[in-house]
Design an enzyme around this catalytic site. Structure first.
Site, PDB file in Angstrom:
ATOM      1  CG  ASP A 235      81.568  73.347  45.664  1.00 27.04           C
ATOM      2  OD1 ASP A 235      82.182  73.503  46.745  1.00 27.04           O
ATOM      3  OD2 ASP A 235      81.981  72.589  44.771  1.00 27.04           O
TER       4      ASP A 235
HETATM    5  C1  BGC Z   1      84.819  71.542  46.400  1.00 27.40           C
HETATM    6  C2  BGC Z   1      83.789  70.792  47.209  1.00 27.40           C
HETATM    7  C3  BGC Z   1      84.150  70.840  48.653  1.00 27.40           C
HETATM    8  C4  BGC Z   1      84.250  72.303  49.083  1.00 27.40           C
HETATM    9  C5  BGC Z   1      84.558  72.483  50.544  1.00 27.40           C
HETATM   10  C6  BGC Z   1      85.065  72.936  46.946  1.00 27.40           C
HETATM   11  O1  BGC Z   1      86.157  73.534  46.343  1.00 27.40           O
HETATM   12  O2  BGC Z   1      84.397  71.613  45.056  1.00 27.40           O
HETATM   13  O3  BGC Z   1      83.688  69.465  46.756  1.00 27.40           O
HETATM   14  O4  BGC Z   1      83.191  70.151  49.410  1.00 27.40           O
HETATM   15  O5  BGC Z   1      85.266  72.924  48.326  1.00 27.40           O
HETATM   16  O6  BGC Z   1      85.840  72.115  50.849  1.00 27.40           O
END
Ligand code: BGC
Length: 865
Positions: A235
């Protein structure tokens, strides 16, 4: 136009692709390779830049990355789950895949399959609810369809990302049986049954180790036991190491501050890591990219596709709404209802949506239908009037404490406009003259990355943040409060940072971080990404109706850690006397009294990076509903939320209650059609709505939100409906229709169960009511005489649509190889799946609680040994 791709080509070695990979890797300099795995690709490299987009409910478009400006805002995944419809899940996947590719992306950062463990957690809307089997059965067709469009799916968040509070660091302590039976199956299904190209690791730790460097999770389970040969990304900023994550099998760090990058290149040059190792990671990343021929430019959407995608969204919105109560008022009798009051802050728009990275922006680019507009079109003869009933809803409602003082009882110092005068300083000490001033309707601010434009989903008339205010700043609000009634008022300040409230120049609340927070307060790193922390202070005043009080609130966002991710949190709140009706509620009541029928469209606010303080409706909406139902019995309530909404304070008094999730850009049309009976309600709950309000106090701290950085999953497998079914709650699987059904003549094709043999249950379903409708027959399996951690679990379901009076026989098959291992249990001691040697009970019902028949199956001789 659909491109013909089939899923297996993504991961099975294809000699042509392998040859292409050899050539590519031979051409790529080391720095380009390490830049690629650290999300730092250059546009002039050997490969086109691999572009990923969020897109739980439609493609998130980021200017400069996307090649298009519009995407369809579909209903949230939790709404898709409420349709219990695997074909619709495939259509949903097709829309996502097609739009992902058409907007210039290659990888969808989704779908998310995180189990809804606690009703308060902010991202419930983004997954499929509380049941691993329902989740798995829906996500598999979605991913297959998405990848068939030439897109890659990246299933997330692996693993135990079940709360937003302290999400970046929290250590989820979960026993292996619970992981195997509840949290892992949807991922296993996505990988093994749908062939997902990628997996995203979660922010949190699991049993002490960050997911991104978790050997057991990535190496033993994912690649070893499930034979996953796709790629694993972290993530955003969730990779914390070089060697540990690289060795555990992380392939790509989603980041703007690499842990790998140059450090990885240096480690390879120093001989600490072999370049062939890096090539292995690169091959995993690039294989699906080449196999899907994603290096070729995308074909933009045709107008016809845009229209058909909207139709899919509208269909899902209509099929997902769950009728929770109906005293017969619905469907509305168009001949009788000529005057309709629609009350709700968002009823003239489609702004209620899950906020954060899954928000589809811009919503409106391809058009939309609001509830009010749709009702006016469908009922041209009716007089339909709207009033919001409450102040706009924004991320500010996530702060704890009493709701915001509404603008109608506030007035600015000189101009007497509704609201207060706000003066802003760009320092946090009120030094010098304010940089600017304006009138503000409410004092209710919750700033973080989750409430920046593009991430924030407030009501239509919400006043946007002033521009150019730094995270550390000071604001002074001044004006008057005019008491609408005589009695005792509790005034409150919810704040993070320093706050001082003056009433008629007397200082009544005086709190600074220095005196409210202990010196030694440690700010856990993770809180910066999930911003709870505000505290509530109150002052009591007795006022007579019409009395004016001068108000001044000084607030400084001055905590050392306050930043763009953890910004201002401040609310000026109140609790008026019990029998006091604020002006906006009175306005709504007047409109409801005029109308033949009143429709209240109430909404929650849920977002990534912030858990809700309560399952009650925010901004006084519960009070408003209670007021309306006291005077106008013909009141229908529509609720919009991803997680459960508490209705215990008004449930018995409303004529009807329809739960509508976040339904995307054409939800208004879908809801209007359901209200007037142009469609039948078909949704079933994908998660249990407890019969009481839920707040963090509902749980032992250790279980939620955690203590000492650790959250213990002590409930084990008793998640949602598997926990004790509480009387009065709306339980998983439940949903009414405009007709009634019975399920009868139930039998199984065998008197014994065998762990490897499918079991077929036959049942007859009769529509005993006056209209067409559909029943969802559900099978739950439990082991006879086992303790509460071995409750029944969903193992099969089937929808049957019937005309009034019609009967049909249906067959439901329990597949022993199904994604939740229905006839098996994880033996924690031997660490393996084992068949049960006891009799199995199969409950046949229309929810986890409404059971028509129970079948008892003895173990087949030798089966459980
Ligand atoms: C989220 C993810 C997301 C990523 C990119 C993170 O803060 O937890 O689900 O895909 O950001 O935007």
């Amino acid at each position: 136009m659909t491109r013909a791709h089939t899923t297996p080509t993504l991961t099975c070695p294809d000699p042509a692709v392998e040859a292409e990979l050899d050539t590519l890797l031979a051409r790529m300099p080391l720095d380009e390779k390490t830049a690629l795995v650290s999300n730092q690709q250059h546009t002039n490299g050997a490969l086109p830049v691999i572009r990923a987009a969020d897109g739980a409910a439609g493609i998130r478009l980021v200017p400069g990355v996307a090649t298009a400006t519009a995407a369809t805002a579909l209903p949230a995944p939790i709404a898709l789950a409420a349709t219990w419809d695997t074909s619709l899940a495939a259509e949903y996947g097709t829309v996502l895949g097609r739009e992902l590719v058409a907007t210039g992306h290659h990888v969808l950062l989704g779908p998310a399959v995180d189990i809804a463990r606690v009703p308060l957690t902010g991202r419930i809307y983004e997954s499929f609810g509380e049941d691993p089997y329902l989740t798995a059965q829906l996500v598999v067709p979605e991913i297959r369809a998405l990848q068939a469009e030439g897109a890659q799916a990246c299933v997330k968040h692996f693993l135990a990302n079940n709360q937003e509070h302290a999400r970046a660091t929290v250590d989820a302590h979960v026993d292996e049986r619970t992981l195997r039976e509840i949290y892992l199956p949807p991922f296993e299904a996505a990988v093994r049954h749908a062939g997902a190209a990628a997996v995203m690791t979660s922010y949190n730790r699991l049993n002490g180790t960050y997911a991104s460097e978790h050997d057991w999770l990535l190496d033993e389970v994912l690649r070893g036991q499930w034979k996953f040969d796709g790629w694993v990304m972290s993530d955003f900023l969730a990779n914390h190491s070089l060697h540990a994550s690289f060795a555990a099998g992380l392939d790509w760090e989603l980041t703007d501050a690499p842990e790998w990058g140059d450090h990885l290149a240096a480690a390879i040059r120093a001989g600490e890591i072999a370049e062939q190792e890096l090539d292995l990671h690169l091959r995993r990343i690039l294989r699906p990219f080449l196999a899907l021929q994603q290096q070729h430019p995308a074909v933009p959407l045709t107008e016809e596709e845009v229209r058909s995608h909207r139709t899919t969204g509208q269909e899902a919105a209509a099929r997902s709404a769950v009728l929770l109560r109906n005293n017969g008022l619905l469907p509305l009798d168009a001949a009788r209802c000529t005057k309709i009051a629609v009350i709700g802050p968002d009823a003239t728009d489609i702004t209620a949506a899950g906020a954060g990275s899954p928000l589809v922006s811009p919503h409106h680019a391809t058009g939309h239908t609001s509830l009010v507009d749709a009702l006016r079109t469908l009922l041209p003869g009716a007089d339909i009037r709207h009033t919001p009933g409450t102040a706009p809803i924004s991320a500010g409602v996530l702060l704890p404490g009493p709701g915001a003082i509404p603008p109608e009882v506030l007035s600015t110092p000189d101009t007497d406009e509704p609201g207060l005068r706000a003066e802003y300083w760009t320092n946090d000490t009120f030094t010098g003259a304010p940089a600017f001033a304006r009138t503000e309707h409410l004092v209710e601010v919750n700033r973080g990355h989750f409430s920046q434009p593009g991430f924030h989903a407030p009501s239509p008339n919400w006043q946007s943040w002033p521009q150019n205010v730094p995270a550390r700043h000071a604001t002074r609000w001044t004006g008057h409060l005019t008491a609408p009634c005589s009695g005792t008022y509790e005034l409150s300040v919810t704040h993070l940072g320093t706050a001082r409230l003056f009433l008629d120049d007397a200082l009544v609340i005086d709190v600074s971080h220095r005196d409210t927070l202990p010196e030694e307060r440690e700010i856990p790193e993770g809180i910066l990404w999930s911003g709870a922390g505000a505290t509530v202070h109150t002052a009591t005043v007795t006022l007579s109706a019409g009395q004016r009080l001068h108000i001044r609130l000084d607030y400084a966002a001055d905590l050392p850690e306050q930043s763009d991710h953890y910004g201002a949190q401040i609310r000026l709140g109140w609790q008026p006397p019990a029998d006091c009706t604020p002006p906006r509620h009175q306005e709504a009541l007047d409109l409801a009294r005029w109308a033949d029928v009143t429709v209240v469209a109430a909404r929650a606010y849920e977002t990534e990076a912030f858990d809700r303080p309560t399952t009650r409706l925010p901004q006084g909406q519960d009070d408003l509903i209670r007021l309306l139902t006291r005077h106008c019995p013909d009141t229908v309530v529509i609720t919009q939320s991803g997680g459960p909404t508490d209705s215990s304070s008004w449930r018995e008094h409303v004529a009807a209650h329809l739960h509508a999730w976040y339904g995307g850009q054409d939800q208004g049309q879908a809801l209007a059609e359901l209200l007037i009976g142009a469609r039948e309600p078909e949704g079933r709950l994908p998660l249990t709505f407890p019969g009481h309000p839920v707040t963090p106090d509902t749980y032992p701290d250790a279980c939620y939100p955690g203590t000492d950085g650790r959250v213990r999953y002590e409930e084990q497998q008793a998640v949602g409906y598997r926990a004790q079914l509480r009387a009065g709650s709306h339980v998983f699987g439940h949903g009414l229709t405009y007709t009634t059904f019975t399920v009868h003549d139930v039998y199984a094709d065998s008197e014994a169960h065998h762990p490897e043999r499918p079991l077929t249950v036959t049942a007859s379903v009769t529509n005993t009511g006056p209209r067409e409708g559909s029943e969802v027959v559900q099978l739950y399996c439990r082991v006879e005489h086992q303790d509460s951690t071995h409750c029944g679990r969903l193992v099969a379901w089937q929808r049957v649509r019937l005309r009034a009076g019609q009967t049909r026989q249906i067959q439901l098959t329990i597949d022993p190889g199904g994604p939740n291992h229905p006839m098996w249990q994880w033996n924690p001691r031997r660490r393996r799946w084992e068949p049960t040697s006891r009799p199995l009970l199969i409950d046949v019902g229309s929810s986890a609680q409404q059971i028509y028949a129970t079948l008892r199956l003895a173990p087949e001789h030798g089966a459980g040994s």
